[in-house]
Design a protein around this motif. Sequence first.
Motif, PDB file in Angstrom:
ATOM      1  N   GLY B 187      21.203 -10.046   1.343  1.00 28.59           N
ATOM      2  CA  GLY B 187      22.070  -9.908   2.505  1.00 28.59           C
ATOM      3  C   GLY B 187      21.861  -8.586   3.221  1.00 28.59           C
ATOM      4  N   ALA B 188      22.313  -8.535   4.478  1.00 28.66           N
ATOM      5  CA  ALA B 188      22.182  -7.314   5.250  1.00 28.66           C
ATOM      6  C   ALA B 188      23.231  -6.300   4.817  1.00 28.66           C
ATOM      7  CB  ALA B 188      22.330  -7.615   6.729  1.00 28.66           C
ATOM      8  N   VAL B 189      22.844  -5.043   4.815  1.00 29.57           N
ATOM      9  CA  VAL B 189      23.810  -3.975   4.539  1.00 29.57           C
ATOM     10  C   VAL B 189      24.575  -3.681   5.824  1.00 29.57           C
ATOM     11  CG1 VAL B 189      24.074  -1.541   3.939  1.00 29.57           C
ATOM     12  CG2 VAL B 189      22.433  -2.960   2.689  1.00 29.57           C
ATOM     13  N   VAL B 190      23.824  -3.577   6.929  1.00 30.12           N
ATOM     14  CA  VAL B 190      24.452  -3.470   8.242  1.00 30.12           C
ATOM     15  C   VAL B 190      24.246  -4.825   8.918  1.00 30.12           C
ATOM     16  CG1 VAL B 190      24.462  -2.274  10.453  1.00 30.12           C
ATOM     17  CG2 VAL B 190      23.862  -1.025   8.348  1.00 30.12           C
ATOM     18  N   PRO B 191      25.310  -5.509   9.260  1.00 31.87           N
ATOM     19  CA  PRO B 191      25.181  -6.867   9.793  1.00 31.87           C
ATOM     20  C   PRO B 191      24.269  -6.926  11.014  1.00 31.87           C
ATOM     21  CG  PRO B 191      27.481  -6.323   9.395  1.00 31.87           C
ATOM     22  CD  PRO B 191      26.694  -5.074   9.177  1.00 31.87           C
ATOM     23  N   ARG B 192      23.558  -7.984  11.134  1.00 28.40           N
ATOM     24  CA  ARG B 192      22.634  -8.282  12.230  1.00 28.40           C
ATOM     25  C   ARG B 192      21.560  -7.196  12.416  1.00 28.40           C
ATOM     26  NH1 ARG B 192      26.054  -9.170  17.093  1.00 28.40           N
ATOM     27  NH2 ARG B 192      27.554  -8.044  15.829  1.00 28.40           N
ATOM     28  N   LEU B 194      17.910  -5.496  10.083  1.00 29.01           N
ATOM     29  CA  LEU B 194      16.997  -5.799   8.965  1.00 29.01           C
ATOM     30  C   LEU B 194      17.289  -4.925   7.744  1.00 29.01           C
ATOM     31  CD1 LEU B 194      13.624  -6.239  10.849  1.00 29.01           C
ATOM     32  CD2 LEU B 194      15.135  -8.014   9.936  1.00 29.01           C
ATOM     33  N   PHE B 195      18.240  -4.021   7.866  1.00 31.05           N
ATOM     34  CA  PHE B 195      18.598  -3.152   6.743  1.00 31.05           C
ATOM     35  C   PHE B 195      19.299  -4.003   5.678  1.00 31.05           C
ATOM     36  CE2 PHE B 195      21.144   0.936   5.550  1.00 31.05           C
ATOM     37  CZ  PHE B 195      20.506   0.939   4.318  1.00 31.05           C
ATOM     38  N   HIS B 196      18.559  -4.365   4.634  1.00 29.51           N
ATOM     39  CA  HIS B 196      19.092  -5.330   3.663  1.00 29.51           C
ATOM     40  C   HIS B 196      19.420  -4.683   2.320  1.00 29.51           C
ATOM     41  CE1 HIS B 196      15.164  -5.484   1.642  1.00 29.51           C
ATOM     42  NE2 HIS B 196      14.651  -5.440   2.851  1.00 29.51           N
ATOM     43  N   SER B 197      20.077  -5.447   1.478  1.00 26.20           N
ATOM     44  CA  SER B 197      20.603  -4.884   0.229  1.00 26.20           C
ATOM     45  C   SER B 197      19.516  -4.649  -0.818  1.00 26.20           C
ATOM     46  CB  SER B 197      21.701  -5.788  -0.328  1.00 26.20           C
ATOM     47  OG  SER B 197      21.227  -7.111  -0.409  1.00 26.20           O
ATOM     48  N   GLY B 198      18.265  -4.935  -0.476  1.00 21.97           N
ATOM     49  CA  GLY B 198      17.173  -4.562  -1.374  1.00 21.97           C
ATOM     50  C   GLY B 198      17.181  -3.070  -1.685  1.00 21.97           C
ATOM     51  N   ILE B 199      17.795  -2.297  -0.796  1.00 20.88           N
ATOM     52  CA  ILE B 199      17.869  -0.845  -0.979  1.00 20.88           C
ATOM     53  C   ILE B 199      18.503  -0.482  -2.335  1.00 20.88           C
ATOM     54  CG2 ILE B 199      20.114  -0.579   0.196  1.00 20.88           C
ATOM     55  CD1 ILE B 199      17.315   1.900   0.763  1.00 20.88           C
ATOM     56  N   TYR B 200      19.503  -1.285  -2.759  1.00 23.52           N
ATOM     57  CA  TYR B 200      20.151  -0.985  -4.048  1.00 23.52           C
ATOM     58  C   TYR B 200      19.186  -1.211  -5.203  1.00 23.52           C
ATOM     59  CZ  TYR B 200      24.208  -1.298  -0.990  1.00 23.52           C
ATOM     60  OH  TYR B 200      25.077  -1.129   0.035  1.00 23.52           O
ATOM     61  N   MET B 263      12.489 -11.517   0.569  1.00 22.75           N
ATOM     62  CA  MET B 263      13.908 -11.853   0.392  1.00 22.75           C
ATOM     63  C   MET B 263      14.789 -11.215   1.459  1.00 22.75           C
ATOM     64  SD  MET B 263      14.831 -11.362  -3.561  1.00 22.75           S
ATOM     65  CE  MET B 263      13.614 -11.561  -4.802  1.00 22.75           C
ATOM     66  N   GLY B 264      14.418  -9.979   1.853  1.00 17.15           N
ATOM     67  CA  GLY B 264      15.316  -9.232   2.733  1.00 17.15           C
ATOM     68  C   GLY B 264      15.032  -9.417   4.205  1.00 17.15           C
ATOM     69  N   VAL B 265      13.744  -9.589   4.566  1.00 21.09           N
ATOM     70  CA  VAL B 265      13.379  -9.491   5.970  1.00 21.09           C
ATOM     71  C   VAL B 265      13.039 -10.831   6.607  1.00 21.09           C
ATOM     72  CG1 VAL B 265      11.756  -8.418   7.592  1.00 21.09           C
ATOM     73  CG2 VAL B 265      12.581  -7.125   5.607  1.00 21.09           C
ATOM     74  N   TYR B 266      12.395 -11.725   5.828  1.00 22.71           N
ATOM     75  CA  TYR B 266      11.838 -12.933   6.442  1.00 22.71           C
ATOM     76  C   TYR B 266      12.657 -14.188   6.127  1.00 22.71           C
ATOM     77  CZ  TYR B 266       7.768  -9.893   6.835  1.00 22.71           C
ATOM     78  OH  TYR B 266       6.928  -8.849   7.122  1.00 22.71           O
ATOM     79  N   ASP B 267      12.527 -15.190   7.010  1.00 22.43           N
ATOM     80  CA  ASP B 267      13.106 -16.500   6.730  1.00 22.43           C
ATOM     81  C   ASP B 267      12.147 -17.351   5.916  1.00 22.43           C
ATOM     82  OD1 ASP B 267      15.414 -16.009   8.087  1.00 22.43           O
ATOM     83  OD2 ASP B 267      14.545 -16.593  10.014  1.00 22.43           O
TER      84      ASP B 267
END
Lengths: 516, 368
Positions: B187-192, B194-200, B263-267
């Motif tokens: 999921g996105a960390v900041v909605p809408r 590409l900053f996704h929760s992969g960061i964790y 997982m984070g960026v692409y469909d």
Amino acid sequence: MSKEVLRMDGITKIYSNGFTANHDVNLVLHEGEILALVGENGAGKTTLMKILFGMESHQGGHIEVNGTTVKINSPLDAIALGIGMVHQHFMQVPSATVAENVTLGIEPRQGSVYDKKEAIKRTQELSDRYQLMVKATDRINDLSVAQRQKVEILKALARNCRILILDEPTAVLTPQETEELFVQLKNLKESGISIIFISHKLHEVMQLSDNIVVLRAGKVTGTLVTKDVNPAQISRLMVGRDVVMSIEKDDPKPEDTILQVRNLVYYNDENVKVVDNVSFGIRKGEVVGIAGVEGNGQNEIAELITGLVKADSGEIILNGKSTAGLEIRDIRDLGLAYISEDRMRYGVAANLSIRENIMADRLDRKEFRTGFLYNSKKINSHVDSLIREFEIACDDQTQPVRMLSGGNIQKVVVAREFSSGANLIVANQPTRGIDVGTSELIRKTLVRKSRNKEASTLLVSSDLNEILEVSDRLLVMKNGQIVAQFAKAQAVDEFELGEYMLGIKRMTAEEMGDLL
Amino acid sequence: MKEARRVEFIFEMLRIVVALAVAYLLTLLFIAFISKDPIEAIYVFSIGPFTTARRFGQLMAKFIPYMMTGLSMCLIYACNRFNLIAEGSYLMGGCLFSVVAVNFIPETMPPVLAVGLGLVVGALAGLIVSAIPTILREKLGVSEIVTSVMFNYGFLYVSLFLIKFFARDISMSYVCSRLIPENAKLGAVVPRTLFHSGIYIVAVVVMLVCLIYFKTPFGYRVRISGSNQDFARTEGIRITGSLIVAQLLAGAISGMGGAIDIMGVYDRYIWDQTPGVGTDGLLVAVLARKNPALVPIAAFLLAYMRTGAAILNYATDIPLEMVQMVQGIIILMIGAEEFLGPIKNRMIFRLAQKKDRQKEALADVNTK
């Protein structure tokens, strides 16, 4: 006074790690003079000569050759100015002949083809003229160390050298070979060649040189005329006090055998039998020395025992267990520590910190860990206590080893190996090229550890003083075999030892007595 | 000696800063020449990545995989190997995750499980890919440079084969996989954005690698073996094993990075060329001076420059290729160990001289 051929004025050299190797050094050389450059190991003699030969840069001062100021940026510049250098480690092609080595780079040609005959003729002429007694058609492989040294001198002469630098030429020679070399050097001098002779053996200096420059810690402490001084005076200038050569120790009281070597045979990469049926033992509480001219199998014995190379036959039994088929880790765990002759290659990882270098042989010990991870406190206090105990001069334990001086690097090595808990220390040239203080510390620790039964030592050393003073029992190796054993090393006469090392004499099995 | 060390440290830092500054200035200079509206272009390039949430998201989406491949290359670098397989591992990590996700992850699987499975698949794929050049090198002495570059290329076609035959979405006009199920996405960390929760996940991996690297016997073994093999052997370290495990681990991290990126960026999986992120890992590792703790900073810098360049490309009249030249300059300057070396040596020389004088002065006082 004859013509001045070389003047080095105010030479200062500081290495990029901040170490001052030469400080405002002055040196003058005349035609046909033999100048001895003396000083303890690490006094800056070799560095000074490397500057003269264009192998090192210098920051201060200038060099004059035949009265004109010159810049020497590479050995090629030096050679063009008529300067030749014989290094401690010879630079030769072992599989080629003497003539080929001597003419390498200055090959005589017939058209565009190498003129072999002319090369041999020229080389032989030079050898004969200066009575160097080297045959131009011999292969380097077949020559003795002394002869190979003559080849180095020939190389310099073939390039019309007028100033010849010899870096500790007698270090690898027996007393008899040294005598021969000196006669030849005097011949060279007679024909007008000037010689700079680096040494720290005073009796040689007295015998050979006209003048002496003494270096101590990178500075000139005296410029002397040889015939007006005595060895004691020079020695005081070299070390600032009279050299104390003897180590005081009680007689050893050997107990059970720790190491047994039986019928060991080893062929090296060139398929030469470098260790030939060697058997000996080491008991608890003694230091056993192996003397010999370098390259007679001593180094291989050390490497066989430590497991760096594998024997072709024979066995090594350490604390009751054969080391055949064991990995180095297992051999070390049986109770072995090793001080290598080449500390930068086998003794340290120069870019890593003192901490990592000391930990290298004890990574798996549980006492440094909490769970899976190392406990920094435990490691730090362990390393700090070793730094204090061995007086390693450093900022702290995170300092990279490459920034330390040679002596302090060796202290890192011995701090690790002496504290590993081993009961056998294989010390291979443990004090080569390091300062007096550290050498003394290492030697005394080896003796102390044997006397309090902590660890016995197998000492391999080319330093006669060291091998005679530190060892209890002394073995002599020649051509891969043990040719002599002396029960009390301190009582051995240097010249007698030389005869065994050179292979002139050899003890019978009865004379040697029990080796095991 | 203490001063000498300080000077060395300062120059190490200075070299990186100057290298970056020179590269940055050159870029700006280029922009000024090429662009019709240089002020706008320079603004877009330098401030652009921070102007909107969407652009910052783009930066973070690059930052996350750069950290993974940077860590991976740090480990390989510490082994003193030039194994470039991080690229192949990254690609195959992303590819195999996609194949597994579109075929075997049911929509009913809880997201935690689906993502966890994805990470494991990515890591395994990366590990297996890395095993080829690693084992060839450590067991048979085959040059890892040649094999890793060759296999990177080979694995591109392996990945295309896998996608075409096992995951292709035939309704699309180009080669791509079917849609990745929602439960296997980060999921996105900041909605809408590409900053996704992969960061964790990456944060945890950075910490783990640092711990392994600096705090375990294994980390010590790898660093000592990589620094001086002869020495490591003499001290009884089992070099081959340590180096193999380290490079496999590096492959696993890279592979996991590939999976995280998908997982984070692409469909859906769409890479029809090697993405280059694995090779960029080398750049990150060089910038970070082999130190995994510095990887986040180095990765951020690279992501920032790359994002600035991308924005420049679509918002102004400046081509993307220009930025690739800048990277060349950075690598050159940081790789050149003797850059600023003469100045450094002169400073150390002066310090030693000063110390000598002080010593002499002290000796004089003592004699008096």
